[in-house]
Motif scaffolding. Sequence first.
Motif, PDB file in Angstrom:
ATOM      1  N   GLY A   1      17.040 -15.608  -8.385  1.00 36.72           N
ATOM      2  CA  GLY A   1      15.807 -15.023  -8.117  1.00 36.72           C
ATOM      3  C   GLY A   1      15.715 -13.759  -8.814  1.00 36.72           C
ATOM      4  N   ASN A   2      14.218 -13.242  -9.023  1.00 35.58           N
ATOM      5  CA  ASN A   2      13.739 -12.027  -9.908  1.00 35.58           C
ATOM      6  C   ASN A   2      14.405 -11.015  -9.291  1.00 35.58           C
ATOM      7  N   ILE A   3      14.319 -10.831  -7.937  1.00 32.42           N
ATOM      8  CA  ILE A   3      14.614  -9.421  -7.256  1.00 32.42           C
ATOM      9  C   ILE A   3      16.218  -9.181  -7.455  1.00 32.42           C
ATOM     10  N   ALA A   4      17.011 -10.321  -7.346  1.00 32.96           N
ATOM     11  CA  ALA A   4      18.326  -9.980  -7.782  1.00 32.96           C
ATOM     12  C   ALA A   4      18.732  -9.569  -8.998  1.00 32.96           C
ATOM     13  N   LEU A   5      17.855 -10.504  -9.855  1.00 35.62           N
ATOM     14  CA  LEU A   5      18.205 -10.279 -11.530  1.00 35.62           C
ATOM     15  C   LEU A   5      17.915  -8.867 -12.104  1.00 35.62           C
ATOM     16  N   LEU A   6      16.611  -8.513 -11.500  1.00 39.08           N
ATOM     17  CA  LEU A   6      16.212  -7.025 -11.840  1.00 39.08           C
ATOM     18  C   LEU A   6      17.098  -6.021 -11.588  1.00 39.08           C
ATOM     19  N   GLU A   7      17.660  -6.187 -10.372  1.00 41.15           N
ATOM     20  CA  GLU A   7      18.956  -5.357  -9.926  1.00 41.15           C
ATOM     21  C   GLU A   7      20.079  -5.394 -10.966  1.00 41.15           C
ATOM     22  N   ARG A   8      20.268  -6.401 -11.190  1.00 40.88           N
ATOM     23  CA  ARG A   8      21.619  -6.752 -12.154  1.00 40.88           C
ATOM     24  C   ARG A   8      21.296  -6.294 -13.657  1.00 40.88           C
ATOM     25  N   ALA A   9      19.854  -6.439 -14.057  1.00 39.45           N
ATOM     26  CA  ALA A   9      19.662  -5.999 -15.287  1.00 39.45           C
ATOM     27  C   ALA A   9      19.898  -4.564 -15.322  1.00 39.45           C
ATOM     28  N   GLU A  10      19.504  -3.653 -14.336  1.00 40.33           N
ATOM     29  CA  GLU A  10      19.798  -2.199 -14.275  1.00 40.33           C
ATOM     30  C   GLU A  10      21.197  -1.784 -14.182  1.00 40.33           C
TER      31      GLU A  10
ATOM     32  N   GLN B   1      -0.644   0.763  -5.826  1.00 46.39           N
ATOM     33  CA  GLN B   1      -0.955   1.300  -7.133  1.00 46.39           C
ATOM     34  C   GLN B   1       0.647   1.812  -7.596  1.00 46.39           C
ATOM     35  N   ASN B   2       1.421   2.133  -6.472  1.00 42.70           N
ATOM     36  CA  ASN B   2       2.870   2.502  -6.938  1.00 42.70           C
ATOM     37  C   ASN B   2       3.540   1.114  -7.397  1.00 42.70           C
ATOM     38  N   GLU B   3       3.325   0.227  -6.821  1.00 45.20           N
ATOM     39  CA  GLU B   3       3.958  -1.109  -7.011  1.00 45.20           C
ATOM     40  C   GLU B   3       3.528  -1.603  -8.635  1.00 45.20           C
ATOM     41  N   ARG B   4       2.304  -1.457  -8.671  1.00 42.12           N
ATOM     42  CA  ARG B   4       1.679  -1.907 -10.024  1.00 42.12           C
ATOM     43  C   ARG B   4       2.373  -0.912 -11.081  1.00 42.12           C
ATOM     44  N   GLN B   5       2.408   0.335 -10.993  1.00 39.61           N
ATOM     45  CA  GLN B   5       2.772   1.145 -11.886  1.00 39.61           C
ATOM     46  C   GLN B   5       4.179   1.015 -12.340  1.00 39.61           C
ATOM     47  N   ALA B   6       5.094   0.513 -11.366  1.00 35.87           N
ATOM     48  CA  ALA B   6       6.702   0.206 -11.454  1.00 35.87           C
ATOM     49  C   ALA B   6       6.573  -1.152 -12.323  1.00 35.87           C
ATOM     50  N   ILE B   7       5.723  -2.034 -12.171  1.00 34.03           N
ATOM     51  CA  ILE B   7       6.071  -3.030 -12.941  1.00 34.03           C
ATOM     52  C   ILE B   7       5.321  -3.010 -14.359  1.00 34.03           C
TER      53      ILE B   7
ATOM     54  N   ASN C   1      11.850  -3.630  -5.769  1.00 37.21           N
ATOM     55  CA  ASN C   1      11.096  -3.374  -4.818  1.00 37.21           C
ATOM     56  C   ASN C   1       9.742  -3.644  -4.672  1.00 37.21           C
ATOM     57  N   ALA C   2       8.932  -3.274  -5.863  1.00 42.35           N
ATOM     58  CA  ALA C   2       7.525  -3.656  -6.182  1.00 42.35           C
ATOM     59  C   ALA C   2       7.432  -5.006  -6.118  1.00 42.35           C
ATOM     60  N   TYR C   3       8.244  -5.923  -6.761  1.00 41.69           N
ATOM     61  CA  TYR C   3       8.025  -7.479  -6.714  1.00 41.69           C
ATOM     62  C   TYR C   3       8.221  -7.686  -5.250  1.00 41.69           C
ATOM     63  N   ARG C   4       9.150  -7.276  -4.546  1.00 38.27           N
ATOM     64  CA  ARG C   4       9.234  -7.705  -3.170  1.00 38.27           C
ATOM     65  C   ARG C   4       7.793  -7.548  -2.376  1.00 38.27           C
ATOM     66  N   THR C   5       7.587  -6.131  -2.521  1.00 41.19           N
ATOM     67  CA  THR C   5       6.204  -5.751  -1.711  1.00 41.19           C
ATOM     68  C   THR C   5       5.007  -6.892  -1.889  1.00 41.19           C
ATOM     69  N   MET C   6       4.947  -7.104  -3.401  1.00 42.58           N
ATOM     70  CA  MET C   6       3.876  -8.179  -3.904  1.00 42.58           C
ATOM     71  C   MET C   6       4.119  -9.571  -3.329  1.00 42.58           C
ATOM     72  N   ARG C   7       5.558  -9.800  -3.203  1.00 42.14           N
ATOM     73  CA  ARG C   7       5.428 -11.168  -2.530  1.00 42.14           C
ATOM     74  C   ARG C   7       4.963 -11.289  -0.987  1.00 42.14           C
ATOM     75  N   GLN C   8       5.287 -10.117  -0.287  1.00 45.43           N
ATOM     76  CA  GLN C   8       5.161 -10.003   1.022  1.00 45.43           C
ATOM     77  C   GLN C   8       3.620  -9.971   1.063  1.00 45.43           C
TER      78      GLN C   8
ATOM     79  N   GLY D   1       0.823  -5.768 -14.434  1.00 49.34           N
ATOM     80  CA  GLY D   1       1.318  -5.106 -13.398  1.00 49.34           C
ATOM     81  C   GLY D   1       1.683  -6.050 -12.438  1.00 49.34           C
ATOM     82  N   GLY D   2       1.244  -7.002 -12.499  1.00 49.85           N
ATOM     83  CA  GLY D   2       1.556  -8.282 -11.209  1.00 49.85           C
ATOM     84  C   GLY D   2       2.739  -8.870 -11.244  1.00 49.85           C
TER      85      GLY D   2
END
Length: 899
Positions: free
Chosen positions: A832-841, A883-889, A856-863, A804-805
């Motif tokens: 980059g991963n954030i933009a590609l995740l959005e594109r995949a959706e 927990q929310n970010e982990r569950q999302a990934i 968004n979860a990935y961005r938060t973890m980067r922060q 989930g990381g």
Amino acid sequence: MTRPSLALTSRFAQRIHRRYAQQLDFLAPGCPGTTDIEALFASLTQQGQSCANALRITRQLVLLRLLTLDCDQQLSLSQVTQCMTHLAEFALNVALAEAEKALDQLHGAPMTSAGQRARVWIVGMGKLGARELNVSSDIDLIYVYDDDGETTGNSEGRNHISNHEYFAKVVKAVYALVGDTTEHGFVFRVDLALRPNGNSGPAAVSLDALEEYLHVQGREWERFAWLKSRVVAPAQCVPDGAIQALRKVVMPFVFRRYLDYSVFDALRTLHKQIRSHASKRSAGHPERANDVKLSRGGIREIEFTVQLLQVVRGGQFPELRTRPTLSALLRLVRAGLMPASTAEALTQAYIFLRQLEHRIQYLDDQQTHVLPGNDQDLNWIAHTMGFAAADQLLAQLDAHREVVAHEFDKLLGGNESECKGCHGKKFESSQSSVSDMLPQLGEQLNARLTAWSTLPRVLALRDEASVRLWRLILRTLEWVKEGTVSEVSALRWLDWIEPLLRRESYLALLWERPHVHERLLRLLGAARWPARYLIQHPGVIDELAATDVFYERFNADEFEADLDYRRSSLKGTGDDDEESLLNLLRRAHHAEVFRTLARDVDGQLSVEQVADDLSALADAVLRITLRWCWSLLKKAHRPEPQIGIIAYGKLGGKELGYGSDLDVVFVFDDEDERAPEVYAALVRKLINWLTVKTGEGDLYEIDTALRPNGNAGLLVTSFAAYANYQQQRGSNTAWTWEHQAMTRARCVVGNASLRARFDAVRLAVIAAPRDEQSLRQEIMAMRVRMASAHPHKPDQFDFKQSAGGMIDAEFVMQFLVLSQSGAYPELLANAGNIALLERAEVLGLLPEGLGHTAANAYRTMRQVQHKARLDETPSFVSQNELQNERQAILALWHHVFGA
């Protein structure tokens, strides 16, 4: 009707016309150049004039010509000062040759220990050194000879004397030929007071003695004097490089390796002495108060303003190492150390004041800078400068002087550097004031400062430095008390300053610039990593003085242009050796990293912007370092190298962090048979330049493990071999994990053709048909191996390595890119991963909302990761956090891999 000559109103002009009417035509028409001066001197000697007389008459006729052209035709300032400088150089070279010729007959030639003739250098200081000599100036000289020894004796083998005695006689003989006043006047007034130990020192000093004096006894004001130093005679020693030994002694004395704000107090003291002297001279003589050189807003304050910035910054900005004032003003603007409008105002003021100074001296050929008191002379000066009346001249003078005085006071902070937090206190008892505040402080800060009162490093400080230190501590504690900064900031500041106490210039910098002191404290209090970086690279704190440090972004073009400009400045002075270039690169890199860090901690940049700027900086460093290495490579066989640098990992994905390694692969595209050997030498040199630690630290650690066949492969390979390896041609081919890495690869150095060919190979590799299930199994197996290599406690969540990381999100995107980009080319971009995740959706490869939530979860973890690195804390949190970010990934992983 022809306007009558204004020049002939000058009493000096009238005297020269009467005295030398027969010789006036000896000087060729126009503004005299060196050849005109030489021809005039030759004509006079052919008439039977002695050397001494011919030099004096030459001077009178040249000065008369300048006066005439300047007053009647408005010569430029540079034409006047250059001509006077040529005259002085010519006279000194003639006088030196005459003196040595006569002394050689009496005592023989002076010899060095190596059996060579010993040489003396006449060093012009001040305006002569800067080629800014005014029309009735004295010349400041220092005589330096290269080695001790003795003379060979006369033709009879007698009259041996030491080199020291010989050159002392040279000084006396040159003075007689140039400085003595005879019936024909003088050539130049000569001042030797700037030599080591002043008028009590020897007339000529050896190079060794000069070096020891500057190192042991050299005072701050002497650095300003030597800033403009230049060997003016003998002329042949300049082109043959003989003066480099002198330069190596003088340059480190004038320009220090570190930013040196300790000169502020020295300049304040010197300026006060000059102002005091001027006031005493004018006491009872009000007409002397209007001194265009020494009074408030005068020439000297422009020179001090410029020289102060040069001396403080010249060690790190080699382009500032120039002598002329006007040239230095332009360079200060180019270096970003002075606004262009300020430099232009000071330039116009300097030109006006110098031209006014010349008119004052044209009247009677007197070395004066005071406006005349009678209206007739004042009106004459006004008319020669193009004004209709004296009141217009005086109004313009007042306007220029106000500008100059304002800039000078702003730079030096008036009479005394104060700050709001200090409430204007004089700090006579700073240390006792600190002691009085200790009970009001926290336990740690109280204990630290109590220990500091007996700390050997503190006790060993000079009185002046000790006063500055305790003033700074008191100012810091005032800010802590007011809540401006935290106690953590103060503690980290003490940790930072303690190992630097011997470098007193840092104490001076912080005291002179209260806003730098406050910004530094805030930065240190924000996180631990900035404190560590500042301990490693303390010189970068001066970047906090810039008003735009928090609001600009990194500009690669400007960065590279500035470095090339500084290199050319070093080359122009013969200082562009490899060590100097290595340090130049490091200082520039560290400064840019620090600027980004300051903006980051201040909240001006997002995590993505920080990564973008650090990646762009690394790209620029690679480009310019490669270019410089190629220019110095002895084996280089073409003007431009046909080489490419391919970045992987964090640099390839433009996600570089502070202190990140660079994952790179080197390829060449050159058919020359020497290419493999040449580019291997180039890459070895490049890696050395990037990684070697000098006094300024290093640049980057370099990892080349992703090259074909990893560490067992060649350090640099042909592009064709690289392409075959990646595209599964032949028996030697890439592994799946190498193709995963290719999703984030980009060519950061290389010509347009090579970049296009790399992009084509990358797209072909990524979009190649693959067995989706096999790829899924390989990536999942690799993820298991990675997880087992990074175990963590059950109650901890490693936001990078745990299930989930961040790694899970990265592996998902690499799988989608490698398996789906053939059908969905939108995934091919290295975005980059954030933009590609959005594109995949958007493309329907992920359920609605899943890609966005995971992004968004990935961005938060980067922060969170970024903040942890800045504060040097572990890369994990408790299981209750994120927990929310982990569950999302995790949901993303389960959707793609099903487990």
